[in-house]
Design an enzyme around this catalytic site. Sequence first.
Site, PDB file in Angstrom:
ATOM      1  N   SER A  37     -19.012  -1.150  -1.072  1.00 51.43           N
ATOM      2  CA  SER A  37     -17.464  -0.834  -0.888  1.00 51.43           C
ATOM      3  C   SER A  37     -17.128  -1.301   0.218  1.00 51.43           C
ATOM      4  CB  SER A  37     -17.134   0.760  -0.848  1.00 51.43           C
ATOM      5  OG  SER A  37     -17.709   1.394   0.228  1.00 51.43           O
ATOM      6  N   ASP A  39     -14.577   0.121   2.383  1.00 53.03           N
ATOM      7  CA  ASP A  39     -14.166   1.028   3.342  1.00 53.03           C
ATOM      8  C   ASP A  39     -15.000   1.577   4.252  1.00 53.03           C
ATOM      9  OD1 ASP A  39     -12.846   3.396   4.756  1.00 53.03           O
ATOM     10  OD2 ASP A  39     -11.189   3.460   3.358  1.00 53.03           O
ATOM     11  N   LYS A  42     -14.961   5.392   4.665  1.00 52.45           N
ATOM     12  CA  LYS A  42     -15.513   6.300   3.680  1.00 52.45           C
ATOM     13  C   LYS A  42     -16.822   6.219   3.376  1.00 52.45           C
ATOM     14  CE  LYS A  42     -11.272   5.884   0.662  1.00 52.45           C
ATOM     15  NZ  LYS A  42     -10.733   5.061  -0.572  1.00 52.45           N
ATOM     16  N   LYS A  85      -6.589   0.040  -9.384  1.00 49.99           N
ATOM     17  CA  LYS A  85      -6.204   0.978 -10.607  1.00 49.99           C
ATOM     18  C   LYS A  85      -4.872   1.590 -10.420  1.00 49.99           C
ATOM     19  CE  LYS A  85     -10.108   2.942 -10.099  1.00 49.99           C
ATOM     20  NZ  LYS A  85     -11.579   3.629 -10.105  1.00 49.99           N
ATOM     21  N   SER A 124     -14.553   1.049 -17.504  1.00 52.61           N
ATOM     22  CA  SER A 124     -13.198   0.540 -18.068  1.00 52.61           C
ATOM     23  C   SER A 124     -11.887   1.687 -18.070  1.00 52.61           C
ATOM     24  CB  SER A 124     -13.308  -0.279 -19.490  1.00 52.61           C
ATOM     25  OG  SER A 124     -12.038  -0.857 -19.830  1.00 52.61           O
ATOM     26  N   LYS A 127      -6.357   2.221 -20.493  1.00 60.10           N
ATOM     27  CA  LYS A 127      -5.185   1.475 -20.561  1.00 60.10           C
ATOM     28  C   LYS A 127      -5.436   0.003 -20.871  1.00 60.10           C
ATOM     29  CE  LYS A 127      -3.199   4.440 -16.844  1.00 60.10           C
ATOM     30  NZ  LYS A 127      -4.137   5.335 -17.328  1.00 60.10           N
ATOM     31  N   TYR A 135      -2.736  -3.486 -14.779  1.00 57.16           N
ATOM     32  CA  TYR A 135      -3.955  -2.993 -14.589  1.00 57.16           C
ATOM     33  C   TYR A 135      -4.634  -3.040 -15.858  1.00 57.16           C
ATOM     34  CZ  TYR A 135      -7.349   0.820 -14.104  1.00 57.16           C
ATOM     35  OH  TYR A 135      -8.574   1.575 -14.114  1.00 57.16           O
ATOM     36  N   SER A 171      -9.247  13.325 -10.035  1.00 58.65           N
ATOM     37  CA  SER A 171      -9.603  12.280  -9.337  1.00 58.65           C
ATOM     38  C   SER A 171      -8.327  11.700  -8.402  1.00 58.65           C
ATOM     39  CB  SER A 171     -10.003  11.134  -9.917  1.00 58.65           C
ATOM     40  OG  SER A 171      -9.018  10.697 -10.994  1.00 58.65           O
ATOM     41  N   ARG A 252       7.631   4.992 -15.486  1.00 62.70           N
ATOM     42  CA  ARG A 252       7.381   4.165 -14.306  1.00 62.70           C
ATOM     43  C   ARG A 252       6.950   2.774 -14.951  1.00 62.70           C
ATOM     44  NH1 ARG A 252       2.987   6.862 -10.825  1.00 62.70           N
ATOM     45  NH2 ARG A 252       1.923   6.944 -12.995  1.00 62.70           N
TER      46      ARG A 252
END
Length: 334
Positions: A37, A39, A42, A85, A124, A127, A135, A171, A252
Amino acid sequence: MFNNKTVFITGGTGSFGKKFVEVIISKYKPKKIIVFSRDEMKQYEMHKKYNQKFMRYFIGDVRDKNRLLKATKNVDIIVHAAAMKIVPTAEYNPLECIKTNINGAENIIDCAIENDVPRIIALSTDKAANPINLYGATKLVSDKLFIAANNITGNQKNKFSVVRYGNVFGSRGSVLPYFLELKNKKSNFFPITDRNMTRFIISLEQGVNFVIKSFYRMRGGEIFVPKLPSLKITDLARAISSKMKIKYTKIRPGEKIHETMCPEDDAHLTIEFKDHFVITPSINLSFPSSKYFNNKLNEKGKSVKNGFSYNSQNNKSFLTKTEIKDLIQTDYEK
């Protein structure tokens, strides 16, 4: 499957990645788990909790193919969870979304083939089915890339599949923590974009377990879709607080009223199993499509009817307010 194997997960410090690592450590004896990753903070925090000798933490970005190529050497299993995402963010930053979700997917595929990684699953989203936002569109492209990768490898040992599921309950970035925050701040109302809005819901642990089982089931080229309950966003708000008002706002950028996981246009490719669906490839791969009716766990499926679609509005299973309350208490506020 995972015993004495080297497992590599992109976006490994996210909600899914941390739960995935927790489950793999508790149920299997991996040779190595590589968390990949961007970061460093994190990773530092995650290392405090998961610091076993077989744990590895690699700083890197899926946009960087050279870094990925080095990081995936001698890897047996790849879980590709990294993605940009957040729907409105992607709408306002389209090229950045494309670089991560499409170019990043291409890099994972190329590195997996070059390093002879046997099994690869990409995560996946609902969406990606009939996408109306960027996205979703980028994840649809990613799905197509991973499916077509099986055609590139032919009879080689690399197998690529996709797991598609709905909103992960609680999440980071999801509506549940946002609504709870509003309640804790004693806000006057919940903002909801449309009174009819529905969503598929899956818990983090369910999502991880479904991905793990998909590795056992996969032949290569499938899109695995779990059977999930839906909820109404208004019911979620009422389950959190019956006293707070609801204020309806406009949709939105890129938002849907309902989500789809198996679109009607793919009905001729969709196979139903006891607890999940499989969307088979639209292209011809190196083995007959009839093999998908009997997966590697010897579970047998059947074709769905013409015109079939699986979306959060026509779903047969909806959570009640009481069930939503119980889910919040057991899966989020524990």
